[in-house]
Design a protein around this motif. Sequence first.
Motif, mmCIF file in Angstrom:
data_model
loop_
_atom_site.group_PDB
_atom_site.id
_atom_site.type_symbol
_atom_site.label_atom_id
_atom_site.label_comp_id
_atom_site.label_asym_id
_atom_site.label_seq_id
_atom_site.Cartn_x
_atom_site.Cartn_y
_atom_site.Cartn_z
ATOM 1 N N GLN A 203 0.756 -1.676 -0.141
ATOM 2 C CA GLN A 203 -0.134 0.390 0.184
ATOM 3 C C GLN A 203 0.735 0.873 -0.039
ATOM 4 O O GLN A 203 0.303 2.301 -0.665
ATOM 5 N N ASP B 136 1.209 4.201 -2.816
ATOM 6 C CA ASP B 136 0.212 5.624 -2.716
ATOM 7 C C ASP B 136 1.120 5.886 -3.043
ATOM 8 O O ASP B 136 0.978 7.623 -3.666
ATOM 9 N N ASN C 48 0.731 9.355 -6.440
ATOM 10 C CA ASN C 48 1.259 10.719 -5.717
ATOM 11 C C ASN C 48 1.829 10.890 -6.583
ATOM 12 O O ASN C 48 2.121 11.987 -7.077
#
Length: 313
Positions: free
Chosen positions: A169, A173, A177
Amino acid sequence: MLIREATSADIPEIISVLCASIGESKLPKTEEIWRYKHFDNPFGTSIVLLAGVSGRIIGVRAFMKWEWNLNGTQLSALRAVDTGVLPEYQGKGIFKELNSFGMGMVKDRGEHFIFNTPNSKSLPANLKMGWNKIDKLKIAFIPGNFRTQIFKNDIHYERSINLTPLELQELLDIYNNLQSQRGKIFTPKSPAYLKWRYERNPLQEYQIFADKDFYLAAYLKSHKHFAELRITEHIYHDRVGLDKIKKAISEMNKIFRADLIAYSPGLNLSSFQFSAKLGPVMVCRNLNLDVASHKKVRNLINWSYALGDLELF
């Protein structure tokens, strides 16, 4: 003729219609595969429209849900797939009616746009119905290890996934981003997406390597005169991850000995790589995009895609 949305009870007849209209030569059609594509998709259940006469299904038009992201904004999209009309009803405008009905329905539901990579036979019909041609997909290549003959039955795919759910995760992430900050149109990646698209795909097995720094998926695709190692997914966020991807691809190439290695231009494997617009033509149909977003969607330079995001499956 009645047009309605499909239910799970319609699946056996839907499969029968698709087999009768387009066959199973390229993509097999079973209830398991239908449920995988149209019910298990982490982006949501597909919108499937049926044309019927006297209670009999004569045409199918499926829109698979997909998600793209632009500057941190989610774009809810649909991909036109699995379309067919019974042979005895072809040439009677059934496809056009299904498509027109579907356009109005999904627009009212707030979907942003529809995209597709039609074959050469379907492309003229798409353009005639108001779809916009974006461009041919750009694909990058480097030479592989040449082999004189390809044996499909000697291919054994392995998975080396050495990271915890929390590490995965975190990797995703950071990747999402960074992609958002670059201002490109990209598919945001999640653990659910990777499991669905690569790890539990009943249509194609994948060689998968992953740790806390990268996630890589690929498979060997056999063509008539050569073999291609197709890199369908490459997720990383720094030089460490990129170096690990290069090493993993090198290891794959020793195993599969493909003639060439193909991947999206966003992955820079070598200063000697070659890239060209050799993929299928991508088209789109605006539904609820604003003018600025639609302009970006229509220009391939604004897209950041892995081959697995746009590959037909």
